[in-house]
Design a protein around this motif. Structure first.
Motif, PDB file in Angstrom:
ATOM      1  N   GLY A 184       0.820  -1.206   0.000  1.00 27.62           N
ATOM      2  CA  GLY A 184       0.000   0.000   0.000  1.00 27.62           C
ATOM      3  C   GLY A 184       0.854   1.255   0.000  1.00 27.62           C
ATOM      4  O   GLY A 184       1.913   1.330  -0.615  1.00 27.62           O
ATOM      5  N   ARG A 185       0.388   2.258   0.760  1.00 30.54           N
ATOM      6  CA  ARG A 185       1.107   3.531   0.858  1.00 30.54           C
ATOM      7  C   ARG A 185       1.196   3.941   2.317  1.00 30.54           C
ATOM      8  O   ARG A 185       0.222   3.843   3.061  1.00 30.54           O
ATOM      9  CB  ARG A 185       0.361   4.607   0.055  1.00 30.54           C
ATOM     10  N   VAL A 186       2.375   4.372   2.749  1.00 30.87           N
ATOM     11  CA  VAL A 186       2.578   4.796   4.136  1.00 30.87           C
ATOM     12  C   VAL A 186       1.915   6.150   4.338  1.00 30.87           C
ATOM     13  O   VAL A 186       2.277   7.142   3.687  1.00 30.87           O
ATOM     14  CB  VAL A 186       4.074   4.878   4.488  1.00 30.87           C
ATOM     15  N   ALA A 187       0.939   6.216   5.246  1.00 29.59           N
ATOM     16  CA  ALA A 187       0.267   7.472   5.565  1.00 29.59           C
ATOM     17  C   ALA A 187       0.859   8.099   6.821  1.00 29.59           C
ATOM     18  O   ALA A 187       0.948   9.321   6.937  1.00 29.59           O
ATOM     19  CB  ALA A 187      -1.230   7.233   5.759  1.00 29.59           C
ATOM     20  N   ILE A 188       1.261   7.261   7.768  1.00 25.60           N
ATOM     21  CA  ILE A 188       1.862   7.732   9.013  1.00 25.60           C
ATOM     22  C   ILE A 188       3.020   6.802   9.345  1.00 25.60           C
ATOM     23  O   ILE A 188       2.911   5.584   9.195  1.00 25.60           O
ATOM     24  CB  ILE A 188       0.848   7.723  10.174  1.00 25.60           C
ATOM     25  N   GLY A 189       4.130   7.349   9.829  1.00 26.58           N
ATOM     26  CA  GLY A 189       5.248   6.532  10.273  1.00 26.58           C
ATOM     27  C   GLY A 189       6.088   6.030   9.118  1.00 26.58           C
ATOM     28  O   GLY A 189       6.348   6.754   8.154  1.00 26.58           O
ATOM     29  N   GLY A 190       6.538   4.776   9.231  1.00 26.72           N
ATOM     30  CA  GLY A 190       7.350   4.173   8.194  1.00 26.72           C
ATOM     31  C   GLY A 190       8.841   4.184   8.467  1.00 26.72           C
ATOM     32  O   GLY A 190       9.617   3.502   7.793  1.00 26.72           O
ATOM     33  N   LEU A 197      16.602  -2.224  16.035  1.00 26.23           N
ATOM     34  CA  LEU A 197      15.455  -3.073  15.707  1.00 26.23           C
ATOM     35  C   LEU A 197      14.152  -2.324  15.943  1.00 26.23           C
ATOM     36  O   LEU A 197      13.190  -2.846  16.497  1.00 26.23           O
ATOM     37  CB  LEU A 197      15.480  -4.371  16.538  1.00 26.23           C
ATOM     38  N   TYR A 198      14.133  -1.071  15.479  1.00 27.22           N
ATOM     39  CA  TYR A 198      12.984  -0.190  15.728  1.00 27.22           C
ATOM     40  C   TYR A 198      12.236   0.095  14.437  1.00 27.22           C
ATOM     41  O   TYR A 198      12.837   0.402  13.404  1.00 27.22           O
ATOM     42  CB  TYR A 198      13.457   1.134  16.333  1.00 27.22           C
ATOM     43  N   ILE A 199      10.914  -0.025  14.507  1.00 28.23           N
ATOM     44  CA  ILE A 199      10.030   0.391  13.425  1.00 28.23           C
ATOM     45  C   ILE A 199       8.969   1.300  14.030  1.00 28.23           C
ATOM     46  O   ILE A 199       8.309   0.930  15.008  1.00 28.23           O
ATOM     47  CB  ILE A 199       9.373  -0.804  12.719  1.00 28.23           C
ATOM     48  N   ALA A 200       8.843   2.494  13.481  1.00 27.49           N
ATOM     49  CA  ALA A 200       7.880   3.453  14.016  1.00 27.49           C
ATOM     50  C   ALA A 200       6.457   2.958  13.801  1.00 27.49           C
ATOM     51  O   ALA A 200       6.178   2.250  12.819  1.00 27.49           O
ATOM     52  CB  ALA A 200       8.067   4.803  13.328  1.00 27.49           C
ATOM     53  N   PRO A 201       5.535   3.325  14.697  1.00 32.14           N
ATOM     54  CA  PRO A 201       4.122   3.003  14.454  1.00 32.14           C
ATOM     55  C   PRO A 201       3.700   3.526  13.084  1.00 32.14           C
ATOM     56  O   PRO A 201       3.892   4.705  12.783  1.00 32.14           O
ATOM     57  CB  PRO A 201       3.402   3.727  15.598  1.00 32.14           C
ATOM     58  N   THR A 202       3.145   2.634  12.283  1.00 37.18           N
ATOM     59  CA  THR A 202       2.914   2.949  10.871  1.00 37.18           C
ATOM     60  C   THR A 202       1.490   2.608  10.460  1.00 37.18           C
ATOM     61  O   THR A 202       0.965   1.549  10.827  1.00 37.18           O
ATOM     62  CB  THR A 202       3.904   2.156   9.989  1.00 37.18           C
ATOM     63  N   VAL A 203       0.887   3.501   9.702  1.00 40.17           N
ATOM     64  CA  VAL A 203      -0.434   3.265   9.122  1.00 40.17           C
ATOM     65  C   VAL A 203      -0.266   3.178   7.605  1.00 40.17           C
ATOM     66  O   VAL A 203       0.304   4.078   6.976  1.00 40.17           O
ATOM     67  CB  VAL A 203      -1.424   4.391   9.474  1.00 40.17           C
ATOM     68  N   GLU A 217      -0.287 -12.857  10.212  1.00 39.22           N
ATOM     69  CA  GLU A 217      -0.301 -12.051  11.427  1.00 39.22           C
ATOM     70  C   GLU A 217       0.886 -11.111  11.393  1.00 39.22           C
ATOM     71  O   GLU A 217       2.018 -11.527  11.137  1.00 39.22           O
ATOM     72  CB  GLU A 217      -0.240 -12.943  12.667  1.00 39.22           C
ATOM     73  N   ILE A 218       0.663  -9.842  11.687  1.00 40.99           N
ATOM     74  CA  ILE A 218       1.706  -8.843  11.527  1.00 40.99           C
ATOM     75  C   ILE A 218       2.682  -8.870  12.701  1.00 40.99           C
ATOM     76  O   ILE A 218       3.893  -8.815  12.528  1.00 40.99           O
ATOM     77  CB  ILE A 218       1.082  -7.444  11.374  1.00 40.99           C
ATOM     78  N   PHE A 219       2.185  -8.920  13.930  1.00 44.43           N
ATOM     79  CA  PHE A 219       3.034  -8.890  15.113  1.00 44.43           C
ATOM     80  C   PHE A 219       4.049  -7.760  15.024  1.00 44.43           C
ATOM     81  O   PHE A 219       5.253  -7.960  15.206  1.00 44.43           O
ATOM     82  CB  PHE A 219       3.734 -10.233  15.338  1.00 44.43           C
ATOM     83  N   GLY A 220       3.576  -6.570  14.766  1.00 47.27           N
ATOM     84  CA  GLY A 220       4.436  -5.407  14.682  1.00 47.27           C
ATOM     85  C   GLY A 220       3.590  -4.147  14.640  1.00 47.27           C
ATOM     86  O   GLY A 220       2.357  -4.214  14.504  1.00 47.27           O
ATOM     87  N   PRO A 221       4.229  -2.976  14.730  1.00 45.82           N
ATOM     88  CA  PRO A 221       3.485  -1.704  14.818  1.00 45.82           C
ATOM     89  C   PRO A 221       3.024  -1.195  13.458  1.00 45.82           C
ATOM     90  O   PRO A 221       3.300  -0.066  13.065  1.00 45.82           O
ATOM     91  CB  PRO A 221       4.527  -0.769  15.450  1.00 45.82           C
TER      92      PRO A 221
END
Length: 350
Positions: A184-190, A197-203, A217-221
């Motif tokens: 898709g397309r990152v709207a928030i975060g990314g 080992l950090y990934i920002a909360p992403t929509v 199952e994503i098991f991630g933000p």
């Protein structure tokens, strides 16, 4: 160093000796687990902060307090849970004793994920110990600090019938999640940082149903958003996929939440929240179908780790009465036998 096979053999022998079955032993293990939580509260909070950057407030609410509540409930209820459970009898077994006995399975394995590394390790552990089993714990390889505390500190508080296995260090999970950010397309975060080992909360928006982020199952933000034209279309989307571990419905209209509940199936359901149902030991937590087997929390944990043994103890000396089930058969004996074996709850006096 002992091999895994040696360790498993010792556990089998320990269970075979019967030492884990008495209520006193089970209670002592649970009390040890409680001491572990209380004595190492700060250490555990620090570990959760290192693994997940989880604030101490959230660690207390979503990990420590839930685990402690499960232990307290198990200690209060242990003897009641262990009692034989009488069941109803039919006319033919009125003089007999029929019951279900909760027996430990023996040696069980608890594999926990990384997203709630303490909660999802200790809550099933409580049920397994309360049920009288020997336990092998496999904490997540991704929650390194929490796993280290569990492996190095927890054994000091438990009889070494219980055993912890080491973890595997890997970047695989981080790399998998990073790959999903291309959907898709990152709207928030990314944003991401492999060193931490950090990934920002992403929509993610404009996500297609066939993309990888919608297939596992994503098991991630990462929160993918799929746009639908109506509630009916959303319900159809849910029903044509595997049943989820949990389903959350958010709406200002209570009838919408109830419609989602009535027309879907999932391991658990929560309306207008995505967490608080986990705080209730009176509600089972577990999946259905592809999302998992078994359930735990409170007594459900005890029952999950217990074999429900069907038992009927018949009185001796009544074989003459019971002989109507043997040849030579007759319509009268058949009628009497059917009447005697009928579920008493179905009988009505006219």
């Amino acid at each position: 160093m002992d091999t895994l096979a040696d360790t498993l053999q010792r556990l089998r022998e320990a269970f075979g000796s019967g030492r884990t079955r008495p209520a006193e032993f089970r209670a002592s293990q649970l009390k040890g687990l409680s001491r572990f939580l209380k004595d190492n509260k700060q250490l555990l909070q620090e570990a959760l902060a290192q693994d997940l950057h989880k604030p101490s407030f959230e660690a207390e609410v979503s990990e420590l307090s839930i685990a402690q509540s499960e232990i307290d409930l198990a200690l209060r209820s242990l003897r009641a849970w262990m009692k034989d459970q009488p069941v109803s009898r039919n006319l033919a077994t009125q003089l007999d004793s029929a019951f279900i006995r909760k027996e430990p399975y023996g040696m069980v394995l608890v594999i926990s994920p990384w997203n709630y590394p303490l909660n999802l390790t200790l809550v099933p552990l409580v049920g397994a110990l309360a049920a009288g089993n020997c336990v092998v714990l496999k904490p997540s390889e991704f929650s390194r600090s929490t796993e280290k505390v569990l492996a190095e500190v927890l054994p000091r508080y438990l009889d070494q019938v219980s055993k912890l296995l080491g973890r595997i260090c890997s970047l695989k999970h981080f790399q998998r999640l990073q790959g999903l950010l291309g959907c898709g397309r990152v709207a928030i975060g990314g944003q991401s940082d492999e060193r931490d080992l950090y990934i920002a909360p992403t929509v993610l928006v404009d996500v297609r149903e066939t993309e990888p982020v919608m297939q596992e199952e994503i098991f991630g933000p990462i929160l993918p958003i799929v746009t639908v034209g109506s509630l009916e279309e959303a319900l159809a989307f849910i029903r044509r996929r595997e049943k989820p571990l949990a389903l959350y419905a958010f709406s200002n209209r209570s009838q919408v939440v109830r419609q989602v509940l009535a027309q879907t199936s999932s391991g658990g359901f929560c309306g207008n929240d995505g967490f608080m149902h986990l705080t209730l030991a009176s509600l089972p937590f577990g999946g259905v179908g592809a999302s998992g087997m078994g359930r735990y929390h409170g007594r459900f944990s005890f029952d999950t780790f217990s074999h429900h043994r069907a038992c009927l103890l018949r009185r001796p000396g009544l074989e003459k009465v019971y002989s109507l089930r043997y040849p030579p058969y007759s319509p009268r004996n058949l009628q009497l036998l059917l009447l005697a074996t009928q579920d008493r709850g179905c009988c009505t006096l006219l």
